[in-house]
Write a protein that holds these residues in place. Structure first.
Motif, mmCIF file in Angstrom:
data_model
loop_
_atom_site.group_PDB
_atom_site.id
_atom_site.type_symbol
_atom_site.label_atom_id
_atom_site.label_comp_id
_atom_site.label_asym_id
_atom_site.label_seq_id
_atom_site.Cartn_x
_atom_site.Cartn_y
_atom_site.Cartn_z
ATOM 1 N N PHE A 96 14.116 -0.608 1.457
ATOM 2 C CA PHE A 96 15.430 -0.583 2.113
ATOM 3 C C PHE A 96 15.449 0.543 3.164
ATOM 4 C CE2 PHE A 96 15.961 -2.355 -2.050
ATOM 5 C CZ PHE A 96 16.874 -3.384 -1.888
ATOM 6 N N CYS A 97 16.216 0.254 4.258
ATOM 7 C CA CYS A 97 16.391 1.280 5.311
ATOM 8 C C CYS A 97 17.602 2.148 4.960
ATOM 9 C CB CYS A 97 16.580 0.593 6.666
ATOM 10 S SG CYS A 97 16.818 1.804 8.007
ATOM 11 N N LEU A 98 17.309 3.350 4.590
ATOM 12 C CA LEU A 98 18.382 4.249 4.120
ATOM 13 C C LEU A 98 19.348 4.627 5.243
ATOM 14 C CD1 LEU A 98 19.438 5.879 1.705
ATOM 15 C CD2 LEU A 98 17.978 7.772 2.451
ATOM 16 N N ASN A 109 0.855 -1.180 0.000
ATOM 17 C CA ASN A 109 0.000 0.000 0.000
ATOM 18 C C ASN A 109 0.893 1.231 0.000
ATOM 19 O OD1 ASN A 109 -1.645 2.198 0.723
ATOM 20 N ND2 ASN A 109 -3.118 0.826 1.712
ATOM 21 N N LEU A 110 1.005 1.903 -1.131
ATOM 22 C CA LEU A 110 1.938 3.025 -1.294
ATOM 23 C C LEU A 110 1.567 4.185 -0.384
ATOM 24 C CD1 LEU A 110 4.373 4.090 -2.827
ATOM 25 C CD2 LEU A 110 2.806 4.929 -4.604
ATOM 26 N N GLU A 111 0.286 4.470 -0.225
ATOM 27 C CA GLU A 111 -0.144 5.576 0.631
ATOM 28 C C GLU A 111 0.241 5.326 2.077
ATOM 29 O OE1 GLU A 111 -4.258 7.959 1.855
ATOM 30 O OE2 GLU A 111 -4.290 6.379 0.334
ATOM 31 N N TRP A 112 0.018 4.052 2.512
ATOM 32 C CA TRP A 112 0.409 3.682 3.881
ATOM 33 C C TRP A 112 1.915 3.820 4.082
ATOM 34 C CZ3 TRP A 112 3.551 -0.680 4.467
ATOM 35 C CH2 TRP A 112 3.890 -1.002 5.808
ATOM 36 N N PHE A 113 2.671 3.412 3.061
ATOM 37 C CA PHE A 113 4.149 3.460 3.132
ATOM 38 C C PHE A 113 4.632 4.910 3.263
ATOM 39 C CE2 PHE A 113 8.141 4.016 0.843
ATOM 40 C CZ PHE A 113 8.978 3.170 1.557
ATOM 41 N N ASN A 114 4.090 5.776 2.462
ATOM 42 C CA ASN A 114 4.524 7.180 2.474
ATOM 43 C C ASN A 114 4.145 7.870 3.772
ATOM 44 O OD1 ASN A 114 5.682 7.085 -0.069
ATOM 45 N ND2 ASN A 114 3.761 7.633 -1.105
ATOM 46 N N LEU A 118 19.192 0.198 17.692
ATOM 47 C CA LEU A 118 20.230 0.493 16.707
ATOM 48 C C LEU A 118 19.667 1.270 15.535
ATOM 49 C CD1 LEU A 118 23.163 0.079 15.890
ATOM 50 C CD2 LEU A 118 22.503 -2.073 14.822
ATOM 51 N N HIS A 119 18.472 0.872 15.081
ATOM 52 C CA HIS A 119 17.849 1.580 13.970
ATOM 53 C C HIS A 119 17.574 3.050 14.313
ATOM 54 C CE1 HIS A 119 15.085 2.668 10.754
ATOM 55 N NE2 HIS A 119 14.229 3.082 11.712
ATOM 56 N N ASN A 120 17.027 3.268 15.519
ATOM 57 C CA ASN A 120 16.714 4.648 15.913
ATOM 58 C C ASN A 120 17.981 5.512 16.074
ATOM 59 O OD1 ASN A 120 13.898 4.611 15.904
ATOM 60 N ND2 ASN A 120 13.806 3.626 17.908
ATOM 61 N N ARG A 121 19.064 4.863 16.531
ATOM 62 C CA ARG A 121 20.317 5.620 16.627
ATOM 63 C C ARG A 121 20.828 6.010 15.241
ATOM 64 N NH1 ARG A 121 21.615 1.646 20.535
ATOM 65 N NH2 ARG A 121 23.230 0.749 19.179
ATOM 66 N N CYS A 122 20.722 5.070 14.291
ATOM 67 C CA CYS A 122 21.128 5.389 12.906
ATOM 68 C C CYS A 122 20.214 6.457 12.308
ATOM 69 C CB CYS A 122 21.082 4.110 12.051
ATOM 70 S SG CYS A 122 22.358 2.912 12.462
ATOM 71 N N PHE A 123 18.893 6.318 12.625
ATOM 72 C CA PHE A 123 17.938 7.294 12.104
ATOM 73 C C PHE A 123 18.261 8.704 12.638
ATOM 74 C CE2 PHE A 123 13.810 9.511 12.422
ATOM 75 C CZ PHE A 123 13.498 9.552 11.074
ATOM 76 N N LYS A 124 18.630 8.763 13.932
ATOM 77 C CA LYS A 124 18.980 10.061 14.519
ATOM 78 C C LYS A 124 20.229 10.650 13.851
ATOM 79 C CE LYS A 124 19.947 12.341 18.940
ATOM 80 N NZ LYS A 124 21.105 13.080 18.412
ATOM 81 N N GLY A 165 10.176 8.631 6.266
ATOM 82 C CA GLY A 165 11.359 9.319 6.764
ATOM 83 C C GLY A 165 12.628 8.525 6.599
ATOM 84 N N TRP A 166 12.523 7.158 6.452
ATOM 85 C CA TRP A 166 13.745 6.344 6.375
ATOM 86 C C TRP A 166 13.659 5.159 5.428
ATOM 87 C CZ3 TRP A 166 13.002 1.289 7.993
ATOM 88 C CH2 TRP A 166 11.864 1.053 8.795
#
Length: 535
Positions: A27-29, A5-10, A73-79, A15-16
């Motif tokens: 993919f997690c950027l 679902n593209l709308e749900w994804f966006n 770990l993901h949230n630290r990378c996101f920050k 943000g990532w």
């Protein structure tokens, strides 16, 4: 793709999480860029960074598990990714902010130094002192005034002196000179702008500085837009020679530098030093320096003046009354105003006896040998006929032009009246040149007799050799021998032959011998020729 679902994804993960249409995976950027800094994500995490996430039927569950807790770990990378994207926290922005502060502080520091320099320049005060150390109770004017400025302005206090960078305190002598030079350029620019390309005249004087270098000072004189007569000092220029051609070149170069045109000059005054006049005023200045250097000596002059006035009153030679016989002082002349020299000479003549008495006292009772020697030399200088003669000559000259000097300084002067005064002064000077020399000598002689000064014998014959060397004497005597007065009474062949030897290109060898015979015939011929009889 049907499960995605593209709308749900966006809305939820834009943000990532990046979706690739080509491989139908997400993919997690942020983890892709920063996972190595935290040791990687393991098998589950690798699916979001290498192969991609494709399990769309359990997307929410899987993605939330991947995100984890707040400190995951993901949230630290996101920050870290958000910090990178946030330019306000980047290194460049941080350096730019720091650079702006440095520039702002530097501007405050520079403006404070300029303000202090401008004040000292306007007041004509020195910048530097003898003791400029931090422990000195009285440092240089520049530093003291800058400290005073800082004590009254918190913004300035934060950036000057001890608060400034040690390698950029803006108080070094070379920095002060650069500020002064910049101020000078701005002042000259303001003068040229005020001149407004209108007509002007120049006043030029030359003198030596303490290092005996020749200096040319130039002043502009013009009428500004408000109709006021303005005199502005333009510059001092070092000149190797003080000849007219050298001064003219220096003036032209100065005009070219400041975009001034010589064609706009409507009057020029060049004050050239004449030795005898210069020597006279040097002696007068030295007298002022000796007597005026202490209050004690000035009091001595006043007391002697009062004593002599009292004696003259007893003899009936002067009278008392309102405005009569006021106490006089040594009037020091101005540097550029010849009108001030008139009062100087007048007072010097009136105080001559008192000046001599004070100097003679110092010559015998001076504090040291040098003072006694200098004072004795001054007494000999002013007790000479040459000095007295020059003093009376300057008095007459300055008296003739004094009214003109005063009139020309009036702001409401009528130009027609001014030109009349110029004509009157020129005629009086010409009359003095032609008819007043004997009266000048009489005045100087009378003054010398009154003050027991030796008067030279005017009628005494002075040998020519005392004033001219051998070459000049032979030249003048030879020319005088050719005079036709009184039937060539002064004719002297030997003197004429000596005159000829001074011109070796015209008379040498056989030509000189021929001249000897030709002169014998010449004198006989001209004495018998009637055309020469009435010369």
């Amino acid at each position: 793709m049907s499960q995605f679902n593209l709308e749900w994804f966006n809305t939820s993960y834009s943000g990532w999480l990046e979706y690739s249409v080509k491989v139908d995976a997400a993919f997690c950027l942020c983890c892709y860029f920063f996972k190595n800094e935290h040791g990687g994500h393991g098998k589950v995490g690798n699916s979001f960074t290498k192969s991609g996430f494709r399990i769309w039927n359990k997307a929410t569950e899987r993605l939330n598990a991947y995100i984890g807790e707040v400190n995951s770990l993901h949230n630290r990378c996101f920050k870290m990714m958000r910090d990178l994207i946030n330019q306000e926290q980047s290194i460049l922005i941080s350096l730019d902010k720091q650079s702006k502060k440095i520039k702002s502080d530097y501007r405050v520091l520079l403006n404070a130094s300029i303000d202090v320099a401008r004040f000292l320049l306007k007041q004509g005060m020195s910048f530097r002192g003898h003791d400029e150390g931090e422990t000195s109770t009285k440092r240089e004017n520049f530093v003291e005034l800058l400290q005073w400025y800082a004590d009254r302005d918190d913004e300035v206090k934060k950036v000057v002196l001890q608060s400034a960078p040690q390698n950029n305190m803006m108080i070094a002598p070379n920095i002060q000179k650069e500020i002064v030079n910049a101020c000078a350029k701005e002042i000259i620019k303001a003068i040229v702008d005020d001149l407004n390309r209108d007509y002007f005249e120049i006043l030029v004087d030359e003198s030596k500085d303490v290092s005996h270098k020749e200096q040319m000072a130039l002043v502009l004189r013009y009428v500004n837009k408000k109709g006021k007569l303005i005199e502005r000092f333009l510059s001092i220029v070092h000149v190797k020679k003080t000849t007219s051609s050298s001064l003219q070149k220096a003036i032209n170069d100065l005009f070219l530098e400041h975009s001034l045109s010589p064609s706009q000059i409507r009057g020029q005054a060049v004050a050239k030093k004449y030795y005898d006049v210069d020597h006279f005023f040097d002696i007068v200045a030295n007298v002022f320096n000796i007597i005026g250097s202490s209050f004690k000596r000035r009091d001595m002059l006043r007391e002697d003046q009062a004593k002599q006035l009292e004696e003259l009153q007893v003899l009936g030679e002067v009278h008392t009354g309102s405005g009569l016989n006021q106490e006089l002082g040594l009037q020091r002349p101005g540097d550029t105003r010849w009108g001030s020299h008139f009062k100087t000479v007048c007072n010097f003549i009136a105080l001559f006896s008192s000046i001599i008495n004070v100097l003679e006292f110092l010559a015998s009772e001076g504090a040291n040998y040098l003072e006694r020697s200098v004072t004795k030399s001054l007494v000999n200088d002013i007790r000479s006929f040459e000095f007295v003669h020059m003093m009376h000559l300057m008095l007459k000259l300055l008296a003739i032009i004094n009214d003109l000097n005063i009139a020309l300084q009036r702001k409401d002067q009528d130009i027609v009246n001014a030109m009349k005064l110029v004509g009157f002064a020129k005629r009086q000077l010409q009359v003095m040149r032609e008819f007043k020399w004997e009266s000048l000598i009489d005045n100087a002689s009378s003054f010398c007799s009154k003050h027991d000064i030796v008067i030279p014998e005017m009628d005494k014959n002075y040998h020519l050799g005392n004033h001219f060397d051998a070459v000049n004497s032979n030249l003048l005597l030879g020319i005088a021998s050719l005079s036709p007065d009184n039937s060539f009474a002064n004719y002297d062949k030997d003197r004429i032959m000596k005159l000829a030897t001074l011109y070796p290109h015209e008379f040498s060898g056989s030509k000189l011998e021929d001249l000897s015979y030709e002169l014998d015939n010449y004198i006989l011929f001209v004495k018998e020729d009637n055309d020469f009889s009435n010369l």
